[in-house]
Scaffold this active site. Structure first.
Site, short mmCIF file in Angstrom:
data_model
loop_
_atom_site.label_atom_id
_atom_site.label_comp_id
_atom_site.label_asym_id
_atom_site.label_seq_id
_atom_site.Cartn_x
_atom_site.Cartn_y
_atom_site.Cartn_z
N GLY A 193 -2.71 8.27 -4.37
CA GLY A 193 -2.04 9.46 -4.85
C GLY A 193 -0.82 9.84 -4.01
N ASP A 194 -0.08 10.80 -4.51
CA ASP A 194 1.02 11.47 -3.79
C ASP A 194 1.22 12.75 -4.59
OD1 ASP A 194 3.21 10.71 -1.57
OD2 ASP A 194 4.27 11.77 -3.15
N ASN A 201 -2.60 19.48 -1.75
CA ASN A 201 -3.65 18.83 -0.96
C ASN A 201 -3.35 18.82 0.54
OD1 ASN A 201 -4.04 15.87 0.27
ND2 ASN A 201 -5.91 16.52 -0.74
N LYS A 248 5.49 1.99 -2.93
CA LYS A 248 5.39 3.32 -3.54
C LYS A 248 5.66 3.18 -5.02
CE LYS A 248 4.54 7.47 -2.03
NZ LYS A 248 3.88 7.89 -0.77
N LYS A 280 5.19 3.68 8.49
CA LYS A 280 4.01 4.53 8.62
C LYS A 280 2.74 3.67 8.65
CE LYS A 280 3.85 7.79 5.53
NZ LYS A 280 3.55 8.71 4.41
N GLN A 340 7.05 4.13 4.04
CA GLN A 340 5.65 3.69 4.05
C GLN A 340 5.45 2.42 4.88
OE1 GLN A 340 3.76 5.71 1.52
NE2 GLN A 340 2.06 5.24 2.85
N LYS A 348 0.85 -1.19 0.00
CA LYS A 348 0.00 0.00 0.00
C LYS A 348 0.87 1.23 0.00
CE LYS A 348 -3.87 2.22 0.23
NZ LYS A 348 -3.40 2.93 -0.99
N SER A 370 -7.01 5.83 3.57
CA SER A 370 -7.02 4.92 2.42
C SER A 370 -7.43 3.52 2.88
CB SER A 370 -5.64 4.84 1.77
OG SER A 370 -5.43 5.92 0.89
N THR A 385 -4.74 13.73 5.08
CA THR A 385 -3.33 13.92 5.46
C THR A 385 -3.18 15.22 6.25
OG1 THR A 385 -2.76 12.77 3.42
CG2 THR A 385 -0.96 13.81 4.62
#
Ligand code: GLU
Length: 447
Positions: free
Chosen positions: A167-168, A243, A128, A116, A113, A92, A379, A212
């Protein structure tokens, strides 16, 4: 080999095996520096070489992305997906579209990630992906053609139980829509849980857009509360205007603080009265314009072309743009100007020197892998809703996000205490994130 030397040797090996990937080296170094005491307490992890294994991605895919621009010219970009660790759940993590993207950036983000996602307490592994494609200045049709070509390769390696991108930087609702459409077409399946950050009308979650920024603000609020303090009356500087920055602005204002500076790669805008949310949303989310145009709507605001946002005096700094945006020099300036808390909305926005300066000055420091975990946590809530064919309301989802961020804070704080670094959330986040993954990897045997 004594433990500290062993951890250093692992790091040296990572540098040797992954030449030229400086951001990846930096992310690994920071985590490894925290793990010495963990190996003392859990010799099994050393025995099973968990750290060595965690530093090696399970799978890395690099692919060609050919597409045609509006003039009919052929363009070629490079696509990446690094599936780093699946001990806790399907891979993820987001996709970043930015000209600076290369393997070292995707690996640093994928590595972060893992920890996290572990801290969220939800069943998600770490990954990622992205491309060196630059969405800036491209038409909707160009972005669509690029996304369709990107997905024409990516679809083979993703799936709701395998790998779930989102997204990122450079990938928002528009891009996720085009990517989802092409996945649906190629697979002939409406597999909602294969991507997150979807639009609300086709399986997206309430609060995912805001998550976020809201989450980072909740995390900072917890750090401040720990010192019997809060956002009320605080001057806040939020770098970026994407964002993460926009929804940090909204939540900070709801909690009684005032965001007085925002930025983009061209410059800084200062609005001492506090930024007007709707103007920023209209400019950035609808019209895709630059932050300097904010001054056309609010004449009292000041634009500094090429300015450094960290020169603006503030109580709280929330870096929400990109990696390594706060240098040692910037950190010293922030401390000198009286900054008491930093919440990293972006991934690894503070250089190692900057982190040390904040920690030794006693600044409350929320590292990205904890402070910005609200995005990926929501997410995971989107995946839950997709699996149950449900759609929760805004308040309900926001309440879950809030609780998750409180838990992340508590877990980091307790791990920091337990392993001898009270108040150091960098160490706390690395250790707490690592232990859960290490336990799962140990249970799975040598795979
Ligand atoms: N790109 C975000 C992050 O850095 C979100 C990833 C996701 O939602 O999967 O955590």
């Amino acid at each position: 080999m004594p433990l500290l030397e062993r951890v250093e040797a692992i790091y040296q090996d990572v540098v040797k095996r992954n030449p030229g990937e400086s951001e990846f080296h930096q992310a690994v170094k920071e985590v490894l520096e925290s793990l010495g005491p963990v190996l003392v307490k859990y010799p099994d992890f050393a025995e099973a070489k968990i750290i060595e294994r965690i530093c090696e991605p399970e799978r890395q895919t690099i692919f060609r992305v050919p597409w045609q621009d509006d003039r009919g010219q052929v363009q070629i970009n490079r696509g990446f997906r690094v599936q780093f660790n699946s001990a806790l759940g399907p891979y993820k993590g987001g996709l970043r579209f930015h000209p600076s993207v290369y393997l070292g950036i995707i690996k640093f983000l994928g590595f972060e990630q893992i920890f996290k996602n572990s801290l969220t307490g939800l069943p998600i592994g770490g990954a990622k992906g992205g491309s060196d494609f630059d969405p800036k200045g491209k038409s909707d049709n160009e972005v669509m053609r690029f996304c369709q070509s990107f997905m024409t390769e990516l679809w083979r390696i993703i799936g709701e139980h395998t790998d779930v991108p989102a997204g990122d930087i450079g990938v928002g609702g528009r891009e996720i829509g085009y990517l989802f459409g092409q996945y649906k077409r190629l697979t002939n399946k409406f597999e909602a849980g294969v991507l997150t950050g979807k639009g609300l009308v086709y399986g997206g979650s309430q609060v995912r857009t805001e998550a976020t920024g809201y989450g980072c603000t909740y995390f900072v609020e917890e750090m401040l509360k720990g010192k019997k303090n809060g956002f009320k009356g605080k001057k806040v500087v939020v770098s970026g205007s994407g964002n993460v920055a926009i929804y940090t602005l909204e939540k900070v204002h709801q909690l009684g603080g005032k965001v007085i500076a925002m930025s983009d790669s061209n410059g800084v805008v200062v609005d001492e009265r506090g930024f007007h949310l709707e103007t920023v949303q209209q400019l950035k989310e609808v019209e895709r314009r630059r932050i300097r145009d904010y001054c056309d709507y609010h004449k009292h605001a000041k634009y500094q072309a090429g300015g450094n946002i960290w020169d603006v005096p503030c109580d709280v700094a929330m870096p929400s743009a990109t990696q390594n945006e706060i240098t040692g020099k910037d950190a010293r300036k922030l401390v000198k100007n009286g900054c008491i808390a930093v919440g990293e909305g972006a991934n690894m926005p503070t250089t190692p020197e900057g982190v040390q300066i904040f920690l030794s000055a006693g600044v409350l420091f929320g590292p990205g892998k904890a402070a910005n975990a609200g995005g990926v946590a929501t997410s995971a809530l989107e995946m839950q809703q997709n699996a149950g064919r449900e759609a929760w309301g805004f308040e309900e989802t926001d309440a879950k996000l809030h609780q998750i961020m409180k838990n992340v804070y508590t877990i980091c704080s307790e791990a920091a205490d337990e392993f001898g670094s009270p108040g150091n959330f960098v160490v706390g986040a690395n250790i707490a994130g690592f232990i859960k993954v290490a336990r799962a990897m140990t249970a799975h045997g040598l795979v």
